[in-house]
Design a protein around this motif. Structure first.
Motif, PDB file in Angstrom:
ATOM      1  N   VAL A   1      56.827  53.516  36.051  1.00 54.23           N
ATOM      2  CA  VAL A   1      57.200  53.161  37.412  1.00 54.23           C
ATOM      3  C   VAL A   1      56.833  54.344  38.294  1.00 54.23           C
ATOM      4  N   MET A   2      56.080  54.092  39.344  1.00 50.42           N
ATOM      5  CA  MET A   2      55.572  55.195  40.165  1.00 50.42           C
ATOM      6  C   MET A   2      55.977  55.013  41.615  1.00 50.42           C
ATOM      7  N   HIS A   3      56.256  56.159  42.235  1.00 43.30           N
ATOM      8  CA  HIS A   3      56.630  56.155  43.633  1.00 43.30           C
ATOM      9  C   HIS A   3      55.415  56.521  44.490  1.00 43.30           C
ATOM     10  N   ASP A   4      54.626  57.457  43.951  1.00 46.44           N
ATOM     11  CA  ASP A   4      53.559  58.070  44.725  1.00 46.44           C
ATOM     12  C   ASP A   4      52.243  57.325  44.488  1.00 46.44           C
ATOM     13  N   LEU A   5      51.750  56.684  45.534  1.00 41.65           N
ATOM     14  CA  LEU A   5      50.542  55.861  45.366  1.00 41.65           C
ATOM     15  C   LEU A   5      49.299  56.709  45.125  1.00 41.65           C
ATOM     16  N   ASN A   6      49.274  57.909  45.687  1.00 42.70           N
ATOM     17  CA  ASN A   6      48.106  58.766  45.456  1.00 42.70           C
ATOM     18  C   ASN A   6      47.996  59.177  43.997  1.00 42.70           C
ATOM     19  N   LEU A   7      49.117  59.601  43.414  1.00 40.75           N
ATOM     20  CA  LEU A   7      49.120  59.947  41.991  1.00 40.75           C
ATOM     21  C   LEU A   7      48.750  58.732  41.152  1.00 40.75           C
ATOM     22  N   THR A   8      49.296  57.588  41.545  1.00 40.63           N
ATOM     23  CA  THR A   8      49.015  56.356  40.813  1.00 40.63           C
ATOM     24  C   THR A   8      47.515  56.083  40.830  1.00 40.63           C
ATOM     25  N   ALA A   9      46.930  56.238  42.002  1.00 37.92           N
ATOM     26  CA  ALA A   9      45.492  55.982  42.122  1.00 37.92           C
ATOM     27  C   ALA A   9      44.694  56.927  41.232  1.00 37.92           C
ATOM     28  N   MET A  10      45.178  58.160  41.096  1.00 36.02           N
ATOM     29  CA  MET A  10      44.452  59.138  40.280  1.00 36.02           C
ATOM     30  C   MET A  10      44.532  58.844  38.784  1.00 36.02           C
ATOM     31  N   PHE A  11      45.663  58.292  38.319  1.00 35.27           N
ATOM     32  CA  PHE A  11      45.877  58.237  36.871  1.00 35.27           C
ATOM     33  C   PHE A  11      45.939  56.830  36.259  1.00 35.27           C
ATOM     34  N   ALA A  12      46.257  55.800  37.066  1.00 34.77           N
ATOM     35  CA  ALA A  12      46.524  54.493  36.456  1.00 34.77           C
ATOM     36  C   ALA A  12      45.243  53.758  36.077  1.00 34.77           C
ATOM     37  N   ASP A  13      45.323  53.009  34.968  1.00 32.89           N
ATOM     38  CA  ASP A  13      44.233  52.114  34.584  1.00 32.89           C
ATOM     39  C   ASP A  13      44.493  50.710  35.098  1.00 32.89           C
ATOM     40  N   SER A  14      45.753  50.406  35.306  1.00 34.00           N
ATOM     41  CA  SER A  14      46.129  49.088  35.803  1.00 34.00           C
ATOM     42  C   SER A  14      47.381  49.267  36.650  1.00 34.00           C
TER      43      SER A  14
ATOM     44  N   HIS B   1      53.617  70.346  38.563  1.00 33.10           N
ATOM     45  CA  HIS B   1      54.211  69.675  37.413  1.00 33.10           C
ATOM     46  C   HIS B   1      54.012  68.169  37.459  1.00 33.10           C
ATOM     47  N   GLN B   2      53.873  67.611  38.673  1.00 32.54           N
ATOM     48  CA  GLN B   2      53.530  66.191  38.762  1.00 32.54           C
ATOM     49  C   GLN B   2      52.218  65.930  38.044  1.00 32.54           C
ATOM     50  N   LEU B   3      51.215  66.768  38.349  1.00 28.10           N
ATOM     51  CA  LEU B   3      49.908  66.596  37.717  1.00 28.10           C
ATOM     52  C   LEU B   3      50.009  66.813  36.212  1.00 28.10           C
ATOM     53  N   GLN B   4      50.793  67.820  35.815  1.00 30.61           N
ATOM     54  CA  GLN B   4      50.943  68.110  34.394  1.00 30.61           C
ATOM     55  C   GLN B   4      51.541  66.914  33.645  1.00 30.61           C
ATOM     56  N   VAL B   5      52.619  66.357  34.204  1.00 28.55           N
ATOM     57  CA  VAL B   5      53.291  65.245  33.527  1.00 28.55           C
ATOM     58  C   VAL B   5      52.393  64.003  33.506  1.00 28.55           C
ATOM     59  N   MET B   6      51.700  63.736  34.605  1.00 31.54           N
ATOM     60  CA  MET B   6      50.805  62.581  34.615  1.00 31.54           C
ATOM     61  C   MET B   6      49.675  62.770  33.607  1.00 31.54           C
ATOM     62  N   GLN B   7      49.244  64.018  33.453  1.00 34.77           N
ATOM     63  CA  GLN B   7      48.185  64.282  32.476  1.00 34.77           C
ATOM     64  C   GLN B   7      48.695  64.036  31.048  1.00 34.77           C
ATOM     65  N   ILE B   8      49.958  64.392  30.795  1.00 34.43           N
ATOM     66  CA  ILE B   8      50.543  64.116  29.473  1.00 34.43           C
ATOM     67  C   ILE B   8      50.517  62.613  29.205  1.00 34.43           C
ATOM     68  N   ALA B   9      50.926  61.842  30.214  1.00 33.14           N
ATOM     69  CA  ALA B   9      50.937  60.383  30.057  1.00 33.14           C
ATOM     70  C   ALA B   9      49.521  59.862  29.819  1.00 33.14           C
ATOM     71  N   LYS B  10      48.576  60.404  30.589  1.00 38.53           N
ATOM     72  CA  LYS B  10      47.179  59.957  30.471  1.00 38.53           C
ATOM     73  C   LYS B  10      46.627  60.306  29.084  1.00 38.53           C
ATOM     74  N   ASP B  11      46.920  61.522  28.614  1.00 37.12           N
ATOM     75  CA  ASP B  11      46.451  61.923  27.284  1.00 37.12           C
ATOM     76  C   ASP B  11      47.026  61.004  26.205  1.00 37.12           C
ATOM     77  N   TYR B  12      48.293  60.621  26.390  1.00 35.21           N
ATOM     78  CA  TYR B  12      48.936  59.734  25.413  1.00 35.21           C
ATOM     79  C   TYR B  12      48.172  58.408  25.345  1.00 35.21           C
ATOM     80  N   ALA B  13      47.820  57.897  26.515  1.00 34.98           N
ATOM     81  CA  ALA B  13      47.054  56.642  26.556  1.00 34.98           C
ATOM     82  C   ALA B  13      45.655  56.847  25.981  1.00 34.98           C
ATOM     83  N   ASP B  14      45.024  57.950  26.340  1.00 35.26           N
ATOM     84  CA  ASP B  14      43.672  58.209  25.833  1.00 35.26           C
ATOM     85  C   ASP B  14      43.657  58.281  24.303  1.00 35.26           C
ATOM     86  N   ALA B  15      44.786  58.715  23.718  1.00 35.47           N
ATOM     87  CA  ALA B  15      44.853  58.806  22.265  1.00 35.47           C
ATOM     88  C   ALA B  15      45.227  57.475  21.622  1.00 35.47           C
ATOM     89  N   GLY B  16      45.373  56.427  22.425  1.00 28.29           N
ATOM     90  CA  GLY B  16      45.599  55.100  21.850  1.00 28.29           C
ATOM     91  C   GLY B  16      46.987  54.533  22.087  1.00 28.29           C
TER      92      GLY B  16
END
Ligand SMILES: Nc1ncnc2c1ncn2[C@@H]1O[C@H](COP(=O)(O)OP(=O)(O)O)[C@@H](O)[C@H]1O
Ligand SMILES: [Mg+2]
Lengths: 261, 359
Positions: A194-207, A173-188
């Motif tokens: 705020v992130m706790h997990d640096l690995n997840l952050t590295a996978m999904f963040a643009d900045s 579900h972590q991946l699922q929720v991060m993907q929702i956030a990423k899709d939202y950004a991809d759509a404009g």
């Protein structure tokens, strides 16, 4: 565009944020990372208008201090770190509360779509209080999504402010929720998380903005922030960033070398 | 799992959506209230028959003077007063609970009723000390007017204590309400020692709450405040729903939290003050009614407030009828009836909510 300049926040007697500046662009997922108590939530709360601050916060070009609650609500939704609920609402009713701003009628079954999006189809008749912590967190995300469902309206980006959105979730579900956030950004749309997990952050963040003791140490693209020396200084432990070509970035604390007191 | 069920008249209901049930309940409660009003008009110590009265009116015969007085000057204002006071108390309870995010909150709890009560007791015991001009002018209204003043004053004090920088702290307000209740209770206790026998009887009767003193003039005195408060309440629904998620989340959703709080407080002060002024301390209606409705159709204030008004009015009428017939030809104060029914209910809620109270 979200632009926070020279933000200083005092809570009680102590100054928590010292002259912090922060930026987030639409169509990007911007992460705020840093150790416990470094001021991540406080910075987010300043930018959502919940904490009193000195400095300026501009969202889509206007100062949030002079904007009305309902104007802000049509441009951004906020997922707090924890959301209490006072009365026995059903899951469906909780998500529907998010709708009330902007659209009044549930056009196109937004509530059900939001629930499906967070993987909770079939939960609509359950009582919120009887769900697990992770399920509750996803119900709240569905509520937040239904408030600003379209990432762009009238050429204006809308924003999601998420405070540790995956803190109670299992890895799937972590991946699922991060993907929702990423899709939202991809759509404009714009996403500030705020992130706790640096690995997840590295996978999904643009900045990434790295905060320590109420100051932003650096805000830049992930590869410029995820650096051994900088992270080790911020987290007070030895961190090594490995970048195997096939898997992308991941980080692990160096097991043997926590800063000894 | 199936997402939608097709019911027999072709309307789609989604699981977890209690909107339709809440609307159906509104119709049912409206019927219940109509029945309660008829019952209240028909029953009484005098034995006057509502039906023969109506029959006489319809057939153009003159009513006997006595029946006319009983029906139009005693039972009708009493019935309307029951409707107004019941609705006022139940909606005040629902709003207060939404504001405090706690199903146990009640106007009695934040000192509004206590303030009104103190005002009334001062008027009953010390009214004789006032210059004759004042007492002559106010006459029978001295007590209600003083009760108004008391609830207004206690709301103001409460607001001053609990509000800082334009923000109201719900916790401080609850605690301040307890303190106000204690102060009002202490002063009332002192005054009771000064009361003579006749005053004591009035005090006891008034303290229990009763609709027996209902007159057209009293009714008219209470109507503007209660009707205004009830008319405002639908506009609070969205704000109170948002507050269920906490003040921060409510404001994120575009709700003006401070406005919601201010209007809620004013609404409760007006409705409770006016109700206490004309009917004394009728307890438990504001606690029991919203609680029952939340169990039946959920906590959505869009339906809770209107349904509370209807059920509160209907229940109070039934309680009033009971109070008229149990020891006829004498009658019980209605507060004893509501407390007899409401007290055990309150305990039952406490038992069910024990987990909540530990927080
Ligand atoms: N209401 C408050 N009063 C005083 N200090 C607070 C308050 N809320 C948070 N703090 C302090 O501010 C600092 C930053 O908190 P926060 O922004 O919540 O940290 P995090 O980065 O873990 O989200 C912490 O040291 C915390 O103890
Ligand atoms: Mg935090």
């Amino acid at each position: 565009m979200l632009k926070a300049q020279n933000i200083t926040v005092s809570l009680g007697k102590s100054e928590i944020l010292h002259d912090v500046s922060f930026e987030a662009k639409p169509a990007q997922l911007t992460a705020i990372v840093g150790p416990n108590g470094s001021g991540k939530t406080t910075l987010l709360r300043a930018m959502t208008g919940d904490a009193e601050y000195s400095g300026t916060v501009e969202l889509n070009g206007h100062d949030i201090k002079t904007a009305r609650a309902w104007e802000l609500a049509s441009e951004r939704a906020v997922l707090p770190q924890a959301t209490p609920l006072a009365f026995p609402f059903t899951v469906l009713e909780v998500v529907r509360l998010g709708l009330n701003s902007g659209v009044t009628a549930d056009k196109g079954g937004l509530v059900m779509r939001a629930l499906r999006r967070v993987g909770l189809a079939g939960f609509e008749g359950r009582f919120y209080q009887e769900l697990s912590g992770g399920e509750q967190q996803r119900v709240q995300l569905a509520r937040v999504l239904s408030q600003v469902w379209e990432p762009v309206t009238d050429d204006t980006p809308r924003w999601l402010f998420l405070d540790e959105p995956v803190s109670a979730l299992d890895i799937g579900h972590q991946l699922q929720v991060m993907q929702i956030a990423k899709d939202y950004a991809d759509a404009g749309g714009g996403v500030v998380a705020v992130m706790h997990d640096l690995n997840l952050t590295a996978m999904f963040a643009d900045s990434i903005a790295l905060i320590s003791e109420g100051r932003v140490l650096r805000q830049a693209a992930p590869e410029a922030v995820l650096q051994d020396e900088l992270l080790s200084r911020a987290y007070q432990c030895s961190v090594r960033v490995n970048t195997p070509p096939a898997d992308g970035t991941y980080l692990l604390p160096h097991a043997a070398s926590f800063a000894a007191e | 799992m199936s997402l939608a069920l097709q019911d027999n008249i072709g309307v789609t209901t989604v699981a977890g959506d209690r909107t339709r049930r809440a609307r159906q309940l509104t119709w049912f409660l409206a019927l219940l209230l109509a029945g309660g009003m008829l019952l209240s008009l028909a029953v009484g110590a005098s034995g006057t028959s509502l039906w023969s009265g109506v029959f006489d009116l319809v057939t153009g015969q003159d009513l006997a003077l006595r029946d006319k007085v009983v029906l139009l000057d005693i039972r009708l204002p009493r019935t309307l007063m029951g409707v107004l006071v019941g609705a006022a108390l139940a909606v005040s309870g629902a709003v207060m609970q939404g504001l405090f995010r706690n199903p146990l909150a009640d106007p009695g709890l934040v000192g509004v009723s206590a303030g009104a009560g103190l005002g009334a007791i001062i008027a009953i015991v010390l009214g004789g000390l006032l210059p004759a001009v004042v007492t002559d002018k106010l006459g029978y209204y001295l007590v209600p007017v003083a009760a108004f003043a008391g609830s207004w004053a206690s709301t103001l004090v409460l607001y001053r204590v609990a509000t800082r920088k334009g923000r109201t702290s719900v916790a401080t307000m609850l605690l301040a309400g307890i303190a106000l209740g204690a102060i009002a209770g202490a002063i009332s206790g002192l005054l009771v020692y000064k009361a003579d026998d006749a005053q004591l009887r009035t005090l006891t009767f008034w303290g229990m709450g009763s609709l027996a003193g209902a007159t057209w003039t009293k009714l008219l005195a209470a109507t503007p405040l209660i009707v205004a408060a009830l008319a405002v309440s639908p506009f609070l629904a969205r704000g109170l729903n948002g507050l269920a998620l906490g003040e921060a989340a409510a404001s994120h959703m575009g709700i003006s939290v401070q406005l919601t709080k201010n209007v809620s407080i004013l609404m409760v002060a007006a409705a409770t003050g006016a109700a206490v002024a004309v009917s004394g301390g009728i307890g438990f209606v504001g606690l029991v009614v919203p609680h029952l409705l939340r169990l039946m159709v959920g906590p959505d204030h869009k339906y809770l407030l209107l349904n509370s008004a209807l059920l509160g009015a209907a229940l109070l009428l039934v309680a009033d009828v009971i109070s008229r017939i149990v020891i006829a030809p004498a009658e019980l104060p209605i507060g004893i009836v509501t407390a007899t029914l409401g007290g055990p209910f309150f305990l039952w809620i406490l038992l069910r909510q024990r987990g909540l109270l530990d927080m």
